[in-house]
Scaffold this motif. Structure first.
Motif, mmCIF file in Angstrom:
data_model
loop_
_atom_site.group_PDB
_atom_site.id
_atom_site.type_symbol
_atom_site.label_atom_id
_atom_site.label_comp_id
_atom_site.label_asym_id
_atom_site.label_seq_id
_atom_site.Cartn_x
_atom_site.Cartn_y
_atom_site.Cartn_z
ATOM 1 N N ILE A 19 -15.736 -8.025 -26.606
ATOM 2 C CA ILE A 19 -15.219 -8.527 -27.353
ATOM 3 C C ILE A 19 -16.543 -9.849 -27.661
ATOM 4 O O ILE A 19 -16.672 -10.350 -28.601
ATOM 5 N N GLY A 21 -19.153 -11.550 -28.878
ATOM 6 C CA GLY A 21 -20.243 -11.813 -30.348
ATOM 7 C C GLY A 21 -19.536 -10.889 -30.810
ATOM 8 O O GLY A 21 -19.607 -10.591 -32.219
ATOM 9 N N ARG A 22 -18.144 -10.142 -31.016
ATOM 10 C CA ARG A 22 -17.106 -9.702 -32.190
ATOM 11 C C ARG A 22 -15.901 -10.435 -32.610
ATOM 12 O O ARG A 22 -15.580 -11.204 -31.912
ATOM 13 N N SER A 23 -15.490 -10.160 -33.235
ATOM 14 C CA SER A 23 -14.323 -11.150 -33.986
ATOM 15 C C SER A 23 -13.132 -9.756 -33.569
ATOM 16 O O SER A 23 -12.868 -8.465 -33.422
ATOM 17 N N PHE A 24 -11.807 -10.706 -32.990
ATOM 18 C CA PHE A 24 -10.840 -9.719 -32.607
ATOM 19 C C PHE A 24 -9.445 -10.578 -32.783
ATOM 20 O O PHE A 24 -9.809 -11.621 -33.429
ATOM 21 N N GLY A 49 -8.559 -0.985 -36.202
ATOM 22 C CA GLY A 49 -9.469 -1.692 -35.145
ATOM 23 C C GLY A 49 -9.272 -0.662 -33.488
ATOM 24 O O GLY A 49 -8.433 -0.650 -33.295
#
Length: 72
Positions: A19, A21-24, A49
Motif C-alpha cells: 500500500i 504510496g497508494r490509496s486503500f 481493487g
C-alpha cells in the motif's frame, strides 16, 4: 515453526509494501443472511481493487465485536 505473532508482523510488512504510496480502504461488514447473498453483495467491493486480506467468515453474535478488534 512461525508463531502467530511472527506471522502478524510479517503480514504487516507485506501490507506496508503493497500500500505504500497508494490509496486503500478497509471494509467491515455484518450480514444476517446466507453466504450466496453475501457473495453477491460483496462482489462489487471485491472487484474494486486488489484484496490484501480476506476475513469474511461466519461469526457468532458474541464475536461481532472482533470485526473492528474491539472488546465485546
Amino acid at each position: 515453526m512461525a508463531t502467530r505473532a511472527g506471522r502478524r508482523v510479517a503480514a504487516r510488512r507485506t501490507w506496508k509494501v503493497a500500500i505504500r504510496g497508494r490509496s486503500f480502504c478497509f471494509v467491515d461488514a455484518v450480514h444476517v443472511g446466507g453466504p450466496d447473498e453475501l457473495a453477491t453483495l460483496l462482489a462489487p467491493v471485491r472487484r474494486a481493487g486488489t484484496v490484501l486480506r480476506e476475513t469474511v467468515r461466519p461469526l457468532r453474535l458474541s464475536e461481532i465485536g472482533t470485526l473492528c478488534e474491539e472488546p465485546c
